[in-house]
Design an enzyme around this catalytic site. Structure first.
Site, PDB file in Angstrom:
ATOM      1  N   HIS A  18      19.857   5.729  16.873  1.00 41.28           N
ATOM      2  CA  HIS A  18      20.967   6.633  16.532  1.00 41.28           C
ATOM      3  C   HIS A  18      21.076   7.728  17.583  1.00 41.28           C
ATOM      4  O   HIS A  18      20.069   8.330  17.941  1.00 41.28           O
ATOM      5  CB  HIS A  18      20.725   7.301  15.176  1.00 41.28           C
ATOM      6  CG  HIS A  18      20.944   6.387  14.012  1.00 41.28           C
ATOM      7  ND1 HIS A  18      21.350   6.813  12.789  1.00 41.28           N
ATOM      8  CD2 HIS A  18      20.804   5.043  13.910  1.00 41.28           C
ATOM      9  CE1 HIS A  18      21.467   5.787  11.966  1.00 41.28           C
ATOM     10  NE2 HIS A  18      21.127   4.699  12.625  1.00 41.28           N
ATOM     11  N   PRO A  70      10.779  18.043   4.508  1.00 43.74           N
ATOM     12  CA  PRO A  70      11.293  16.834   5.165  1.00 43.74           C
ATOM     13  C   PRO A  70      12.658  16.974   5.848  1.00 43.74           C
ATOM     14  O   PRO A  70      13.142  16.011   6.440  1.00 43.74           O
ATOM     15  CB  PRO A  70      11.387  15.836   4.010  1.00 43.74           C
ATOM     16  CG  PRO A  70      11.565  16.680   2.801  1.00 43.74           C
ATOM     17  CD  PRO A  70      10.805  17.946   3.050  1.00 43.74           C
ATOM     18  N   TYR A 110      15.316  17.958  17.039  1.00 38.51           N
ATOM     19  CA  TYR A 110      15.419  16.788  16.155  1.00 38.51           C
ATOM     20  C   TYR A 110      14.927  15.533  16.862  1.00 38.51           C
ATOM     21  O   TYR A 110      14.194  14.728  16.282  1.00 38.51           O
ATOM     22  CB  TYR A 110      16.872  16.615  15.669  1.00 38.51           C
ATOM     23  CG  TYR A 110      16.980  15.735  14.446  1.00 38.51           C
ATOM     24  CD1 TYR A 110      17.064  16.277  13.170  1.00 38.51           C
ATOM     25  CD2 TYR A 110      16.970  14.350  14.569  1.00 38.51           C
ATOM     26  CE1 TYR A 110      17.138  15.481  12.045  1.00 38.51           C
ATOM     27  CE2 TYR A 110      17.044  13.527  13.451  1.00 38.51           C
ATOM     28  CZ  TYR A 110      17.125  14.100  12.189  1.00 38.51           C
ATOM     29  OH  TYR A 110      17.186  13.297  11.084  1.00 38.51           O
TER      30      TYR A 110
HETATM   31  C1  PHB Z   1      14.678   9.204   5.366  1.00 36.94           C
HETATM   32  O1  PHB Z   1      13.897   8.958   4.438  1.00 36.94           O
HETATM   33  O2  PHB Z   1      15.366   8.319   5.891  1.00 36.94           O
HETATM   34  C2  PHB Z   1      14.797  10.596   5.861  1.00 36.94           C
HETATM   35  C3  PHB Z   1      14.055  11.611   5.289  1.00 36.94           C
HETATM   36  C4  PHB Z   1      14.200  12.908   5.764  1.00 36.94           C
HETATM   37  C5  PHB Z   1      15.083  13.172   6.797  1.00 36.94           C
HETATM   38  C6  PHB Z   1      15.799  12.149   7.371  1.00 36.94           C
HETATM   39  C7  PHB Z   1      15.658  10.860   6.904  1.00 36.94           C
HETATM   40  O3  PHB Z   1      15.251  14.439   7.244  1.00 36.94           O
END
Ligand code: PHB
Ligand code: APR
Length: 392
Positions: A74, A290, A382
């Site tokens: 991505h 997360p 990121y």
């Molecule tokens: C995911 O589980 O795909 C996921 C979790 C936290 C994020 C991005 C993706 O910030």
């Protein structure tokens, strides 16, 4: 029964398994001990975003082949608020990208490789006891008690593991912050309604649309961390998702929910990440909320440093890199703690927030989505700062 090895690794999550593999590539022997069974660790649904450096590390270590076939690169994400989407273009801003590939897939690939190499990885070990001073690790496996007397121990046993607690009181300083919300996550059997991840800020709370495969979507909503999943029948989850992602001309497709759970959110770390010949890595040493998708990536950064430092010591006797293991890792850990906290604060609804707080969030979102400098800051963090950035 005594078992001979150079490094004892406690925990077969991404940190322990990758460390074992990197050490093996450098000619260092290790034994990996895992409390759960193989199926459990391979099925555990976790995050799914790999930074540029993580995907490069897996490729260079010869374990990126399935990731390259089945994962999806991505080159950006969308920030969505007030009914409009704003793309952050990673490729254009940083020349870097991310890979969407489930953490449990990384774990499966590493386990398969370890077994194909015929190297020790024991599942369902019990009563693991760690003595960092000896150093020694004792445990039970298939009804027998065993002892390892390695040169060093790697504590890769996650947040709930035993290694961190094997140090004398007062050696490690713990820092914790609990957030007043959690994430309710679902895995749904439906084609993702988006090609890129959508991070949505809404007055009812944060929502995230992530992906797993052309037929599997991963979605999250911010909820009370003490809420019971029983209060969330599927229809209620979908309704909330529709509301929070609302954008004219865009539709969220629904599908059967095959997994759902609520996870609390915290920032946590210990300083230092080492004591005598015990070195902590991954979730055993730090947890980030997360929102920046950093947990797995931080674990990979730790074990890269640790593998190199252990190899230098075991092959040349020079332990200067091991001495600075913690210092080197913590520079990145604090940077990532900040980024994860910043993303979290910008995107979530805080209980009892006043109007000033709300307007500040909006001002931050407007800035990040309109200024090249600010969106580059998001993109750089990121996709992950390059290894060794802290020394530059
Ligand atoms: C995911 O589980 O795909 C996921 C979790 C936290 C994020 C991005 C993706 O910030
Ligand atoms: N003995 C042996 N193994 C143990 C013990 C123990 N006493 N306690 C825990 N474990 C195992 C767990 O069962 C788990 O498989 O250690 C492993 C730790 O793995 P993770 O929790 O996945 O942690 P880590 O490898 O550091 O991975 C980094 O990044 O995205 C985040 O939380 C996510 O797990 C992910 C982490």
């Amino acid at each position: 029964m005594g078992i001979d090895t150079e490094v004892a690794i406690v925990g077969a999550g991404p940190a322990g398994l990758l460390l074992a593999h990197l050490l093996h590539l450098d000619g260092v022997e290790s034994v990996v001990l895992e409390a759960r069974d193989r199926e459990y660790v391979e099925q555990r649904v976790r995050a799914g975003v790999l930074e540029q450096g993580t995907m490069d590390t897996l490729r260079e270590a010869g374990v990126g082949e399935r990731m390259d076939r089945q994962g999806a690169v991505h080159e950006g994400i969308e920030l969505r608020y007030h009914g409009a989407g704003h793309r952050i273009d990673f490729a254009e801003l940083t020349g870097r990208a991310i890979m969407v590939y489930g953490q449990q897939e990384v774990v499966k690939d590493l386990i398969e490789r370890r077994q194909a190499d015929g190297l020790p990885l024991l599942f369902e070990v019990e009563d693991v006891e760690v003595d960092p001073d000896a150093p020694a690790v004792t445990f039970a496996h298939e009804g027998e008690r065993h002892e390892l007397r390695p040169r060093a121990i790697a504590g890769c046993d996650g947040f709930h593991g035993v290694c961190r607690h094997a140090t004398p009181d007062g050696v490690l300083s713990e820092r914790t912050r609990e957030y007043p919300f959690g994430w309710l996550g679902i895995l749904a059997e439906v084609a993702p309604s988006t090609h890129e991840l959508i991070y949505a800020h809404h007055e009812r709370g944060f929502a995230l649309h992530s992906l797993r495969s052309p037929r599997l979507s991963r979605l999250y909503i911010q909820v009370d961390p003490h809420d019971d999943i029983e209060n969330w029948p599927d229809e209620r989850i979908w309704q909330e998702l529709h509301t929070r992602f609302e954008k004219p001309g865009w539709t969220l497709e629904e599908g059967p929910v095959i997994e759902k759970a609520i996870t609390p959110m915290r920032s946590f770390l210990v300083e230092p990440m080492q004591y005598e010949r015990l070195y902590l890595a991954g979730d055993a040493a730090h947890i980030v909320p997360p929102t920046g998708a950093k947990g797995l990536n931080l674990a990979v950064a730790d074990v890269r440093v640790l593998a190199e430092a252990l190899t230098a010591w075991l092959t040349t006797g020079d332990d200067s890199q091991l001495d600075s293991y913690s210092e080197k890792c913590l520079a990145r850990v604090w940077r990532v703690q900040h980024f994860s906290w910043w993303m979290t604060s910008m995107l979530h609804r805080f209980p009892e927030e006043d109007e000033i707080q709300q307007r500040l969030q909006r001002a931050e979102l407007d800035y990040v989505t309109s200024s090249r400098a600010a969106s580059t800051m998001l993109a750089e963090n990121y996709t992950g700062l390059p290894y060794g950035w802290e020394a530059a």
